[in-house]
Enzyme design. Sequence first.
Site, PDB file in Angstrom:
ATOM      1  N   CYS A 138     -23.707  26.195  54.551  1.00  0.00           N
ATOM      2  CA  CYS A 138     -23.624  27.485  54.391  1.00  0.00           C
ATOM      3  C   CYS A 138     -24.569  28.924  54.706  1.00  0.00           C
ATOM      4  CB  CYS A 138     -23.661  27.578  52.846  1.00  0.00           C
ATOM      5  SG  CYS A 138     -23.175  28.385  52.069  1.00  0.00           S
ATOM      6  N   ASP A 182     -22.531  17.727  48.687  1.00  0.00           N
ATOM      7  CA  ASP A 182     -21.896  17.432  49.749  1.00  0.00           C
ATOM      8  C   ASP A 182     -21.882  15.752  49.777  1.00  0.00           C
ATOM      9  OD1 ASP A 182     -21.077  19.949  50.086  1.00  0.00           O
ATOM     10  OD2 ASP A 182     -20.591  20.492  51.942  1.00  0.00           O
ATOM     11  N   HIS A 214     -22.099  26.570  45.619  1.00  0.00           N
ATOM     12  CA  HIS A 214     -22.081  26.513  44.381  1.00  0.00           C
ATOM     13  C   HIS A 214     -22.211  25.155  43.808  1.00  0.00           C
ATOM     14  CE1 HIS A 214     -18.255  27.908  44.429  1.00  0.00           C
ATOM     15  NE2 HIS A 214     -17.748  27.390  43.511  1.00  0.00           N
ATOM     16  N   HIS A 274     -11.249  50.925  31.673  1.00  0.00           N
ATOM     17  CA  HIS A 274      -9.679  51.294  31.741  1.00  0.00           C
ATOM     18  C   HIS A 274     -10.304  52.364  33.234  1.00  0.00           C
ATOM     19  CE1 HIS A 274      -6.210  52.136  32.521  1.00  0.00           C
ATOM     20  NE2 HIS A 274      -5.883  53.186  32.695  1.00  0.00           N
TER      21      HIS A 274
END
Length: 467
Positions: free
Chosen positions: A44, A314, A323, A446
């Site tokens: 990574c 993995d 993650h 917003h």
Amino acid sequence: MSTVSYDLLVIGGGPGGYVAAIRAAQLGLKTACIELAPTLGGTCLNVGCIPSKALLESSHHFWRAQYEFAEHGITCGKIQLDLERMLHRKDEVVKGITAGIAFLFQKNKVDWIRGTGSLVEAGVVEVQPPSGAPMRYHARQILLATGSRPIEIPIAKFDHTHIVNSTDALQFTQVPKHLIVIGGGVIGLELGSVWGRLGAKVTVVEALDGILGVTDTQTASFLQKQLLKQGMTFHLATKLEQATVKGNTVIARCKKGTESIEIEGDKLLVAVGRRAYTHGLGLDKLGIALDPAGRIPVDAHFATAVPGVFAIGDVIAGPMLAHKAEEEGVAVAEFLAGKNGHVNYEALPSIIYTWPEVATVGKSEEQLKKEGIPYRVGKFYFKANGRAKAMGDAEGVAKLLAHRDTDRLLGAHLVGPWASEMIAEIAMAFEFGASAEDVARAVHAHPTLAEIWKEAALAVDQRSLHS
Ligand code: NAI
């Protein structure tokens, strides 16, 4: 034989291994991490997520300067690429972050043992350092976190010059004229984007009839349309049969149904997946058998079949995501320290850093249909969002899936600018077991892109305000 004995020996210093080591040390376990590479951080940090994101960022600037600045009233002279500097910057980013992990090890008193570790028996690991004689270390517990490697296929063997893997494709010293990418998955699209933005012609060959495998189909095809507009070419439902190098040309012979296609380029990137890396670990000596995909089977506490030996990341089942490995690293360290570790796989986001970006959490519509779960859909387009319009970056769509009866969130799929950052809100909502109504009622500042989630949540109940 080393006389040092540890509570925990971690083999592998990637995001799974180094995070597990730090967490274990925080919890008072005497911990060491065995890593051969000269820098910590594994795939990574060294040749994966971080360098590719550095190049994606740089190449995006290059693209915007050429094609988007003018719209904002910024006129530039001739935009030129200094690839050497771009690559140097990427290397510096990697250097800084990997050095940071070495600092964290010192701070947390984790020993870094440089070398290749292999199991001798439960509780004993032999380490072959870069030079000199092997050393043996003892530990109460051993954690395997050796990650994965790119899959090499016999019909396109890496020569690392013309036929390359993802590591090679992070360091081309010239922009390819024509980059052929085998595999329309995450790596193919991210690295294809980098070199496409820098001027390469990019052709993606994908065996399935859509890009991005199990990603929500509508989201994946929206992305494909955007990548087409950026100049990428796709051959879907097309399989590579043989790659051949002739001089400086690489020829990809492919099959689409009964039709044969030949594509000529100067580089061919093979990105057809990654495989768990267990080579040389000595698993057979301990009687740890791999599953059919070559991964180490573990139980819910990440324990292998051998007491005292654990595995994460993995090298075990599940999505190959940094993650995910980190969360498993924390959880296993907590189990080993007698606490309650936990990974919520239901709330695991997944991101593709193309532009627009793709981010998802939870189930796709296809999965819900397959599992017979009744759901409602709320969609909202970036085009109707003020901030996206102001940015001049309004191509994208958000889709929320909520249970038809309980309104609980089941899936979120987003393609658009900064999807990678926006998905955090919904991953958090998943953690709290939120409903679409919860998201709809939360105040969203917003103008922000995040308002898109509020509108998509309102749309689940067919009461979107701005569409
Ligand atoms: P992938 O599994 O994402 O995609 C590989 C693709 O290659 C598939 O769509 C497959 O159908 C296709 N393919 C296989 N054989 C083929 C052939 N002979 N001809 C044409 N197409 C063929 O694998 P990828 O992109 O190599 O990535 C590997 C792993 O790395 C993934 O599991 C991914 O999660 C992880 N990764 C994650 C990133 C992220 O989170 N942003 C970035 C990079 C990698």
